[in-house]
Write a protein that holds these residues in place. Structure first.
Motif, PDB file in Angstrom:
ATOM      1  N   HIS A 112       0.854  -1.190   0.000  1.00 25.87           N
ATOM      2  CA  HIS A 112       0.000   0.000   0.000  1.00 25.87           C
ATOM      3  C   HIS A 112       0.893   1.244   0.000  1.00 25.87           C
ATOM      4  CE1 HIS A 112      -3.093   2.846   1.241  1.00 25.87           C
ATOM      5  NE2 HIS A 112      -3.991   1.918   0.925  1.00 25.87           N
ATOM      6  N   LYS A 113       0.847   2.032  -1.070  1.00 34.49           N
ATOM      7  CA  LYS A 113       1.781   3.145  -1.243  1.00 34.49           C
ATOM      8  C   LYS A 113       1.595   4.240  -0.200  1.00 34.49           C
ATOM      9  CE  LYS A 113       2.862   2.702  -6.093  1.00 34.49           C
ATOM     10  NZ  LYS A 113       3.014   3.375  -7.364  1.00 34.49           N
ATOM     11  N   LYS A 114       0.359   4.621   0.064  1.00 27.56           N
ATOM     12  CA  LYS A 114       0.120   5.690   1.033  1.00 27.56           C
ATOM     13  C   LYS A 114       0.570   5.259   2.425  1.00 27.56           C
ATOM     14  CE  LYS A 114      -3.436   8.832   2.723  1.00 27.56           C
ATOM     15  NZ  LYS A 114      -4.847   9.227   2.644  1.00 27.56           N
ATOM     16  N   LEU A 115       0.275   4.021   2.781  1.00 26.25           N
ATOM     17  CA  LEU A 115       0.672   3.505   4.084  1.00 26.25           C
ATOM     18  C   LEU A 115       2.197   3.477   4.203  1.00 26.25           C
ATOM     19  CD1 LEU A 115      -0.339   2.307   6.739  1.00 26.25           C
ATOM     20  CD2 LEU A 115      -0.360   0.066   5.652  1.00 26.25           C
ATOM     21  N   SER A 116       2.877   3.062   3.165  1.00 26.35           N
ATOM     22  CA  SER A 116       4.346   3.036   3.174  1.00 26.35           C
ATOM     23  C   SER A 116       4.920   4.446   3.319  1.00 26.35           C
ATOM     24  CB  SER A 116       4.883   2.409   1.891  1.00 26.35           C
ATOM     25  OG  SER A 116       4.476   1.083   1.791  1.00 26.35           O
ATOM     26  N   TYR A 117       4.331   5.388   2.612  1.00 20.61           N
ATOM     27  CA  TYR A 117       4.782   6.787   2.672  1.00 20.61           C
ATOM     28  C   TYR A 117       4.609   7.345   4.082  1.00 20.61           C
ATOM     29  CZ  TYR A 117       4.714  11.823   1.818  1.00 20.61           C
ATOM     30  OH  TYR A 117       4.944  13.171   1.873  1.00 20.61           O
ATOM     31  N   LEU A 118       3.439   7.127   4.677  1.00 21.76           N
ATOM     32  CA  LEU A 118       3.184   7.633   6.025  1.00 21.76           C
ATOM     33  C   LEU A 118       4.097   6.973   7.052  1.00 21.76           C
ATOM     34  CD1 LEU A 118      -0.720   7.848   5.981  1.00 21.76           C
ATOM     35  CD2 LEU A 118       0.925   9.710   5.702  1.00 21.76           C
ATOM     36  N   ARG A 119       4.332   5.677   6.888  1.00 24.10           N
ATOM     37  CA  ARG A 119       5.247   4.983   7.800  1.00 24.10           C
ATOM     38  C   ARG A 119       6.668   5.519   7.676  1.00 24.10           C
ATOM     39  NH1 ARG A 119       3.313  -1.219   6.882  1.00 24.10           N
ATOM     40  NH2 ARG A 119       1.681  -1.268   8.464  1.00 24.10           N
ATOM     41  N   GLU A 120       7.090   5.819   6.455  1.00 22.37           N
ATOM     42  CA  GLU A 120       8.436   6.359   6.236  1.00 22.37           C
ATOM     43  C   GLU A 120       8.601   7.701   6.944  1.00 22.37           C
ATOM     44  OE1 GLU A 120      11.295   7.855   2.537  1.00 22.37           O
ATOM     45  OE2 GLU A 120       9.259   7.140   2.124  1.00 22.37           O
ATOM     46  N   ILE A 121       7.596   8.548   6.845  1.00 22.23           N
ATOM     47  CA  ILE A 121       7.667   9.869   7.477  1.00 22.23           C
ATOM     48  C   ILE A 121       7.674   9.741   8.996  1.00 22.23           C
ATOM     49  CG2 ILE A 121       6.359  11.993   7.870  1.00 22.23           C
ATOM     50  CD1 ILE A 121       5.625  11.877   4.890  1.00 22.23           C
TER      51      ILE A 121
END
Length: 144
Positions: A72-81
């Protein structure tokens, strides 16, 4: 060593992520719940007749769920931040942490003068600390 030069837009974006850190954690939890429990609503339409194979999805539901969680791209992005913010925050000394709590995670908006007074430093020192925190976060994220 090269000095990290970032754009004004990047600076503002990273600072906004610090302001919204707790909201981002809640959003991650909501997305994970939506992925783990995608079919919580029961279909109550009497016109739909469920046959033997009409409702079932063949395959491995555990693998599908794990795949959706990891891709899940959005989930990965939020986790990275959030991971970058946590990494930087955990490396800060107590003075910098008090600045973060006063500036970004306080319930009310404070001026730099109030923040500096709470941290027992000058206004310019508090702003310099903020710049260092944001630059460290940019460096961890690998942004420019």
């Amino acid at each position: 060593m090269l000095e990290l030069q970032i754009t004004k837009t990047t600076f503002k974006k990273v600072e906004a992520e610090w302001f919204h850190y707790h909201n981002t954690l809640r959003e991650i939890k909501t997305l994970e719940d939506a992925i783990l429990h995608p079919y919580d609503e029961e279909q109550c339409d009497p016109t739909v007749v469920a046959g033997e194979n009409s409702v079932r999805i063949p395959g491995n539901p555990t693998e599908r769920t794990a795949t959706r969680l990891t891709t899940h791209k959005k989930l990965s992005y939020l986790r990275e931040i959030t991971s970058a913010i946590e990494t930087v925050y955990n490396e800060l000394n107590e003075d910098y942490k008090s600045l973060v709590n006063a500036r970004y995670w306080s319930q009310r908006k404070k001026t730099w003068d109030i923040i500096a007074d709470e941290c027992s430093v000058t206004k310019r020192t508090a702003q310099r600390w903020r710049n260092e925190i944001i630059l460290s976060t940019v460096e961890v994220l690998g942004w420019r």
